[in-house]
Design a protein around this motif. Structure first.
Motif, mmCIF file in Angstrom:
data_model
loop_
_atom_site.group_PDB
_atom_site.id
_atom_site.type_symbol
_atom_site.label_atom_id
_atom_site.label_comp_id
_atom_site.label_asym_id
_atom_site.label_seq_id
_atom_site.Cartn_x
_atom_site.Cartn_y
_atom_site.Cartn_z
ATOM 1 N N GLN B 188 0.958 -1.277 -0.182
ATOM 2 C CA GLN B 188 0.091 0.054 -0.018
ATOM 3 C C GLN B 188 0.816 1.359 -0.146
ATOM 4 O O GLN B 188 0.245 2.407 0.439
ATOM 5 C CB GLN B 188 -1.065 -0.018 1.162
ATOM 6 N N LEU B 192 -0.760 5.193 0.809
ATOM 7 C CA LEU B 192 -0.705 5.844 2.266
ATOM 8 C C LEU B 192 -0.050 7.391 2.092
ATOM 9 O O LEU B 192 0.402 7.740 0.991
ATOM 10 C CB LEU B 192 0.571 5.073 3.009
ATOM 11 N N LEU B 196 3.007 10.466 6.059
ATOM 12 C CA LEU B 196 3.363 8.964 6.845
ATOM 13 C C LEU B 196 4.712 8.341 6.260
ATOM 14 O O LEU B 196 5.335 7.883 7.115
ATOM 15 C CB LEU B 196 2.308 8.139 6.723
ATOM 16 N N LYS B 224 -0.258 6.802 11.785
ATOM 17 C CA LYS B 224 -1.579 6.498 12.044
ATOM 18 C C LYS B 224 -2.097 6.428 10.399
ATOM 19 O O LYS B 224 -1.911 7.470 9.564
ATOM 20 C CB LYS B 224 -2.265 7.761 12.471
ATOM 21 N N THR B 225 -2.625 5.340 10.244
ATOM 22 C CA THR B 225 -3.034 5.141 8.983
ATOM 23 C C THR B 225 -4.587 5.139 8.805
ATOM 24 O O THR B 225 -5.215 5.540 7.758
ATOM 25 C CB THR B 225 -2.844 3.607 8.218
ATOM 26 N N GLY B 246 -0.522 2.548 15.084
ATOM 27 C CA GLY B 246 0.495 3.211 14.652
ATOM 28 C C GLY B 246 2.043 2.906 14.890
ATOM 29 O O GLY B 246 2.938 3.214 14.411
ATOM 30 N N PRO B 262 -2.416 -2.449 6.704
ATOM 31 C CA PRO B 262 -1.816 -1.432 5.660
ATOM 32 C C PRO B 262 -0.122 -1.863 5.795
ATOM 33 O O PRO B 262 0.355 -2.112 7.106
ATOM 34 C CB PRO B 262 -1.798 -0.006 5.635
ATOM 35 N N PRO B 264 3.459 -0.542 4.015
ATOM 36 C CA PRO B 264 4.222 0.305 2.921
ATOM 37 C C PRO B 264 5.427 -0.327 2.304
ATOM 38 O O PRO B 264 6.030 0.341 1.459
ATOM 39 C CB PRO B 264 4.884 1.410 3.893
#
Lengths: 231, 310
Positions: B188, B192, B196, B224-225, B246, B262, B264
């Protein structure tokens, strides 16, 4: 169908469809997975189907990343554009017996209450329609089944249980599943299934596989016991 | 039958080899040594082949007695070793006679040490691996962490591969103020918030005590997503999973095969090993690298390891 292809760390490539989950999408992913297994054979160390993804595991020592990406791009495009239905093989529906009873289902009473229905209605709704197996994972032999009747849609427990017994039939969001082994878990338990779903000595080890159709059938206490179920 | 009895099993000791291949689709973790370099180093010393298992020991504190004379070597996190009351060095072959006691003290740095015994551990392999995955109750002696008084069967000393028995000097413990973890962006990453990603790439994080074979939780600026869960999909080694609170969790060998948080990107394998050996409090920095860079690093490391093991 639109999709993206990208790395999953340095050990895998990931194909993701921008499409809501459906049996049709899962069958396409399964067909892609089989094609990849045939094409790359031993160079693939594993492949995993998710709700809308296929992840191919390999190392750059065995396969070139660009080669995998190019193959995925070409094959996903041609398979998803083809007009064939992706029902490669129509499997029989797996029928799983379930003892729906507060004695084995700690959430049954409160959940029926929360949903404003009787236990009978709840269990009838749960066993009325066949489910589709969208993915396996989380724990050995654990199979994500959908889609639950919208009237049964329910959030997970705010604090997951440390110990959910093997055979627990549970629901969360719009999914349902049977816990194959004892494990922690946050889904709401509405019954117990006496059938062994995961057995290291069996081939395959898991009773359910992605793409299967699964139906639950209510059984009484006597049948539950005779099938090896424990209270 | 030759055996090794653990008078004291330590905090979280398991039997591990290189791990399982091809079981993720069934929901079974790959497992395997958290520090594969330390595993390889010990296999090399004793002339074991690459499939042989060792006892992975977290934070030392193990006492073991063999039924018969055996050769052994301890690799990985450096700890004080005693045979009966005599101090002996790590990473060199020692002989332990029947009835003598080997004591492995707490390591001075790092976390995971590996006890290799000549002939290997002869437990029942599951999917071609003796690795233990305690969460799943699969593999090893009884599927779980080794317990005090467990008796582990030893292999029957297949003729060793001819090596000079020297320590290949593979080390995955790094003493640095800030440990850099290179990761390949993916999953993701593009969805995002840029702020972040900026925090992920720019800020320092810290290894917390919420760390085990499944994953290592980091503490830092909360990422914090706002995303509670996504459609479940396959996780990979090193995946940086960001739950709702988070605090990122880097997924390790016993990770759940599917996840819905999520992600990254994923830390490259060789930096996962350094992270595995990093103690709570260790400062961490993430650095994005391209898949091509990651592949080059893997080739170089592979070549380096092969050269050291020659």
């Amino acid at each position: 169908m639109a999709f993206t292809i990208g790395p999953a760390g340095d050990t895998a490539m990931r194909l993701s469809f921008q499409e809501p989950p459906s049996p049709r999408l899962t069958r396409l992913l399964l067909q892609l997975q089989r094609t990849a297994q045939d094409y790359f054979f031993n160079a693939l160390s594993d492949s995993v189907v998710g709700y809308a993804t296929l992840t191919l595991f390999f190392t750059p020592l065995s396969l070139q990343r660009d080669q995998v990406a190019a193959w995925l791009e070409k094959t996903a495009r041609s398979l998803s554009d083809s007009q064939e239905t992706h029902a490669a093989h129509s499997k029989e529906t797996v029928v799983l017996p379930v003892f729906y009873d507060p004695a084995v289902a700690p959430d049954l009473v409160t959940l029926a209450d929360d949903l404003g229905m009787t236990i009978d209605t709840l269990t009838t709704l749960h066993s009325a329609t066949p489910y589709f197996a969208y993915a396996t994972g989380f724990a050995p032999g654990f199979c994500y089944l959908g889609t639950l009747d919208p009237r049964l849609k329910t959030p997970r427990l705010s604090t997951p249980r440390q110990r959910v017994p093997a055979g627990a039939v549970a629901i969360a969001d719009q999914q349902t599943a049977v816990y194959p082994c004892e494990s922690p878990g946050g889904w709401r338990i509405i019954g117990a299934c006496p059938v062994t779903l995961f057995d290291l000595a069996a081939t395959p080890v898991s009773r359910l596989a992605v793409g299967d159709s699964v139906r639950f059938e209510a059984i009484d206490e006597q049948t539950y016991r005779s099938l090896g179920g424990q209270l | 039958m030759r055996t090794l009895t653990l008078d004291k099993a330590g905090l979280a000791s398991t039997i591990q080899d290189g791990g399982r291949l091809g079981t993720l689709h069934a929901g079974i973790a790959a497992a395997g040594a958290m520090d594969p370099l330390a595993l390889k180093a010990g296999q090399h010393c004793l002339g074991h082949h690459a499939g042989e298992a060792a006892i992975e020991i977290a934070y030392g504190n193990v006492r073991a007695t063999p039924s018969h004379d055996c050769a052994l070597v301890v690799t990985g996190a450096p700890a004080m070793l005693l045979i009966d009351n005599e101090s002996v060095p790590m990473r060199s072959i020692q002989t332990l006679s029947a009835g003598q006691t080997l004591t492995i003290g707490p390591p001075s740095e790092g976390i995971y040490s590996y006890l290799h015994v000549s002939g290997g551990f002869n437990t029942h392999p599951i999917f071609n691996s003796r690795s233990t995955s305690p969460r799943e109750g699969i593999g090893g002696l009884h599927g779980g962490y080794l317990r005090d008084q467990d008796t582990v069967p030893l292999g029957d000393c297949a003729p060793p591969i001819d090596t000079d028995g020297a320590d290949p000097g593979l080390c995955s413990i790094e003493q640095r103020d800030v440990l850099t973890l290179r990761y390949v962006p993916g999953y993701q990453y593009d969805e995002l918030a840029p702020a972040l990603i900026q925090r992920l790439n720019g800020d320092h994080f810290e290894v917390t005590s919420k760390a085990n074979r499944m994953g290592i939780t980091l503490n830092g600026p909360a990422l914090k997503t706002g995303v509670e869960s996504l459609l479940s999909e396959a996780t990979c080694q090193g995946a940086i999973q960001i739950p709702l609170d988070g605090n990122p969790i880097v997924l390790m060998k016993d990770r759940q095969t599917m996840g819905g948080y999520p992600i990254p990107g994923a830390v490259i394998e060789s930096d996962c090993v350094r992270l595995a050996q990093a103690r709570p409090g260790q400062k961490i920095r993430f650095a994005a690298c391209t898949p091509q860079e990651a592949d080059n690093i893997k080739w170089l490391e592979h070549h380096y390891v092969e050269t050291r093991l020659r």
